[in-house]
Design a protein around this motif. Structure first.
Motif, PDB file in Angstrom:
ATOM      1  N   LEU A 114       0.819  -1.213   0.000  1.00 37.19           N
ATOM      2  CA  LEU A 114       0.000   0.000   0.000  1.00 37.19           C
ATOM      3  C   LEU A 114       0.854   1.265   0.000  1.00 37.19           C
ATOM      4  CD1 LEU A 114      -3.035   0.531  -0.019  1.00 37.19           C
ATOM      5  CD2 LEU A 114      -2.929   0.830   2.442  1.00 37.19           C
ATOM      6  N   ARG A 115       2.037   1.200   0.612  1.00 37.93           N
ATOM      7  CA  ARG A 115       2.923   2.362   0.712  1.00 37.93           C
ATOM      8  C   ARG A 115       3.245   2.942  -0.668  1.00 37.93           C
ATOM      9  NH1 ARG A 115       7.143  -0.056   2.854  1.00 37.93           N
ATOM     10  NH2 ARG A 115       8.058  -0.358   0.803  1.00 37.93           N
ATOM     11  N   TRP A 120       1.729   2.824  -8.840  1.00 36.66           N
ATOM     12  CA  TRP A 120       1.287   1.838  -9.819  1.00 36.66           C
ATOM     13  C   TRP A 120       0.588   2.550 -10.972  1.00 36.66           C
ATOM     14  CZ3 TRP A 120      -1.001  -3.249  -7.456  1.00 36.66           C
ATOM     15  CH2 TRP A 120      -0.125  -3.740  -6.475  1.00 36.66           C
ATOM     16  N   GLN A 121       0.731   1.984 -12.157  1.00 35.75           N
ATOM     17  CA  GLN A 121       0.075   2.511 -13.353  1.00 35.75           C
ATOM     18  C   GLN A 121      -1.444   2.542 -13.141  1.00 35.75           C
ATOM     19  OE1 GLN A 121       1.987   3.285 -16.016  1.00 35.75           O
ATOM     20  NE2 GLN A 121       0.555   3.525 -17.669  1.00 35.75           N
ATOM     21  N   ARG A 122      -2.065   3.720 -13.312  1.00 31.30           N
ATOM     22  CA  ARG A 122      -3.515   3.896 -13.206  1.00 31.30           C
ATOM     23  C   ARG A 122      -4.082   3.354 -11.884  1.00 31.30           C
ATOM     24  NH1 ARG A 122      -2.819   1.568 -18.102  1.00 31.30           N
ATOM     25  NH2 ARG A 122      -4.363  -0.067 -17.820  1.00 31.30           N
ATOM     26  N   TRP A 123      -3.442   3.695 -10.770  1.00 30.27           N
ATOM     27  CA  TRP A 123      -3.846   3.175  -9.462  1.00 30.27           C
ATOM     28  C   TRP A 123      -5.268   3.569  -9.090  1.00 30.27           C
ATOM     29  CZ3 TRP A 123      -4.891   6.473  -5.337  1.00 30.27           C
ATOM     30  CH2 TRP A 123      -4.457   7.792  -5.471  1.00 30.27           C
ATOM     31  N   THR A 141       1.473  -2.008   9.684  1.00 28.76           N
ATOM     32  CA  THR A 141       0.173  -1.807  10.326  1.00 28.76           C
ATOM     33  C   THR A 141      -0.195  -0.333  10.448  1.00 28.76           C
ATOM     34  OG1 THR A 141       0.553  -3.807  11.592  1.00 28.76           O
ATOM     35  CG2 THR A 141      -1.230  -2.385  12.336  1.00 28.76           C
ATOM     36  N   LEU A 142       0.731   0.490  10.927  1.00 28.80           N
ATOM     37  CA  LEU A 142       0.429   1.902  11.142  1.00 28.80           C
ATOM     38  C   LEU A 142       0.704   2.748   9.911  1.00 28.80           C
ATOM     39  CD1 LEU A 142       1.800   2.275  14.773  1.00 28.80           C
ATOM     40  CD2 LEU A 142      -0.564   1.998  14.045  1.00 28.80           C
ATOM     41  N   SER A 143       1.725   2.386   9.144  1.00 23.34           N
ATOM     42  CA  SER A 143       2.116   3.224   8.006  1.00 23.34           C
ATOM     43  C   SER A 143       1.065   3.253   6.903  1.00 23.34           C
ATOM     44  CB  SER A 143       3.453   2.769   7.435  1.00 23.34           C
ATOM     45  OG  SER A 143       3.370   1.448   6.957  1.00 23.34           O
ATOM     46  N   PHE A 144       0.175   2.234   6.859  1.00 28.99           N
ATOM     47  CA  PHE A 144      -0.826   2.214   5.789  1.00 28.99           C
ATOM     48  C   PHE A 144      -1.745   3.424   5.873  1.00 28.99           C
ATOM     49  CE2 PHE A 144      -3.844   0.589   8.841  1.00 28.99           C
ATOM     50  CZ  PHE A 144      -5.075   0.958   8.336  1.00 28.99           C
ATOM     51  N   VAL A 148      -0.836   7.415   0.411  1.00 29.82           N
ATOM     52  CA  VAL A 148      -1.612   8.280  -0.488  1.00 29.82           C
ATOM     53  C   VAL A 148      -2.984   7.661  -0.775  1.00 29.82           C
ATOM     54  CG1 VAL A 148      -1.685   9.263  -2.820  1.00 29.82           C
ATOM     55  CG2 VAL A 148       0.467   9.286  -1.519  1.00 29.82           C
ATOM     56  N   VAL A 149      -3.011   6.362  -0.998  1.00 23.94           N
ATOM     57  CA  VAL A 149      -4.270   5.681  -1.329  1.00 23.94           C
ATOM     58  C   VAL A 149      -5.250   5.737  -0.153  1.00 23.94           C
ATOM     59  CG1 VAL A 149      -5.315   3.511  -2.056  1.00 23.94           C
ATOM     60  CG2 VAL A 149      -3.100   4.172  -2.954  1.00 23.94           C
ATOM     61  N   ALA A 150      -4.761   5.438   1.059  1.00 24.59           N
ATOM     62  CA  ALA A 150      -5.639   5.458   2.227  1.00 24.59           C
ATOM     63  C   ALA A 150      -6.212   6.850   2.453  1.00 24.59           C
ATOM     64  CB  ALA A 150      -4.888   4.984   3.463  1.00 24.59           C
ATOM     65  N   LYS A 151      -5.395   7.874   2.248  1.00 26.49           N
ATOM     66  CA  LYS A 151      -5.874   9.251   2.423  1.00 26.49           C
ATOM     67  C   LYS A 151      -6.856   9.643   1.317  1.00 26.49           C
ATOM     68  CE  LYS A 151      -1.908  11.133   4.909  1.00 26.49           C
ATOM     69  NZ  LYS A 151      -0.738  12.018   4.813  1.00 26.49           N
ATOM     70  N   THR A 152      -6.528   9.291   0.076  1.00 23.74           N
ATOM     71  CA  THR A 152      -7.369   9.652  -1.069  1.00 23.74           C
ATOM     72  C   THR A 152      -8.738   8.985  -0.994  1.00 23.74           C
ATOM     73  OG1 THR A 152      -5.394   9.896  -2.426  1.00 23.74           O
ATOM     74  CG2 THR A 152      -7.485   9.711  -3.598  1.00 23.74           C
ATOM     75  N   PHE A 153      -8.751   7.710  -0.592  1.00 20.33           N
ATOM     76  CA  PHE A 153     -10.006   6.954  -0.565  1.00 20.33           C
ATOM     77  C   PHE A 153     -10.471   6.657   0.861  1.00 20.33           C
ATOM     78  CE2 PHE A 153      -8.538   6.283  -4.879  1.00 20.33           C
ATOM     79  CZ  PHE A 153      -9.718   6.411  -5.599  1.00 20.33           C
TER      80      PHE A 153
END
Length: 195
Positions: A114-115, A120-123, A141-144, A148-153
């Motif tokens: 996830l980091r 990734w292409q077209r994530w 566990t904590l870094s996820f 960027v993905v966790a924050k965006t979605f």
């Protein structure tokens, strides 16, 4: 590509598996159980565009080792991406979706992936194609949460208690699944083999 009947819940667990190890097997078993999956497709990729190809063991060897580890009959080890000349996950998921109408899929990934997922292409397209289950990995566990993905979605995060329904949900939807973790790492295994 493995066969799946309409109405089944199927997990998609992709990776280079270079080499496959018991930690991957643990992630697959946790996903099967916690997501209430009918099948899990263990997809051995031809290669990861973000990783060094010189360290990549031949696909046949990675497939063979994956089959030795994935003993559960619900797990289908496959390398269909190579046959279809698919290089990026977004293209794989589009192909799977087009070929399997009526099957409920969920993308499975380790928390350590996830980091860098936003590289990734077209994530964003990946997140919008199928729900995603992020399986806990040591040190991730904590870094996820800061990814960027966790924050965006963040708005699409589903409670872990609803994981058994995730495959039936409309994307974007994702959850983080806690559980037993293996400290095994393909990189560490390759480094030990070097000597």
């Amino acid at each position: 590509m493995p066969h799946a009947e309409k109405g089944l819940a199927v997990g998609l667990f992709g990776g280079s598996f270079n080499p496959a190890h018991a930690g991957h097997g643990l992630v697959a078993e946790i996903a099967l159980r916690r997501l209430a999956l009918d099948q899990l497709w263990w997809m051995v990729t031809p290669g990861n565009p973000l990783k060094n190809k010189r360290e990549l063991t031949p696909l046949t060897e990675r497939l063979s080792l994956s089959e030795q580890i994935a003993r559960n009959p619900k797990i289908k080890v496959t390398a269909f991406e190579a046959a279809h000349h698919v290089r990026f996950t977004a293209d794989t998921l589009a192909l799977v979706k087009a070929r399997n109408p009526g099957v409920d899929f969920v993308w499975i990934m380790g928390a350590d992936s996830l980091r860098d997922f936003h590289r990734w292409q077209r994530w964003r397209q990946i997140v919008m194609t199928f729900p995603i289950a992020v399986i806990d990995r040591p040190g991730a566990t904590l870094s996820f949460l800061s990814s960027v993905v966790a924050k965006t979605f963040d708005y699409a995060r589903v409670d872990e208690g609803d994981a058994p329904r995730l495959a039936r949900m409309k994307a974007p939807a994702w959850t983080f699944i806690h559980g037993p973790r293996s400290s095994l790492s393909s990189t560490a295994i390759r480094n030990m083999a070097k000597g």
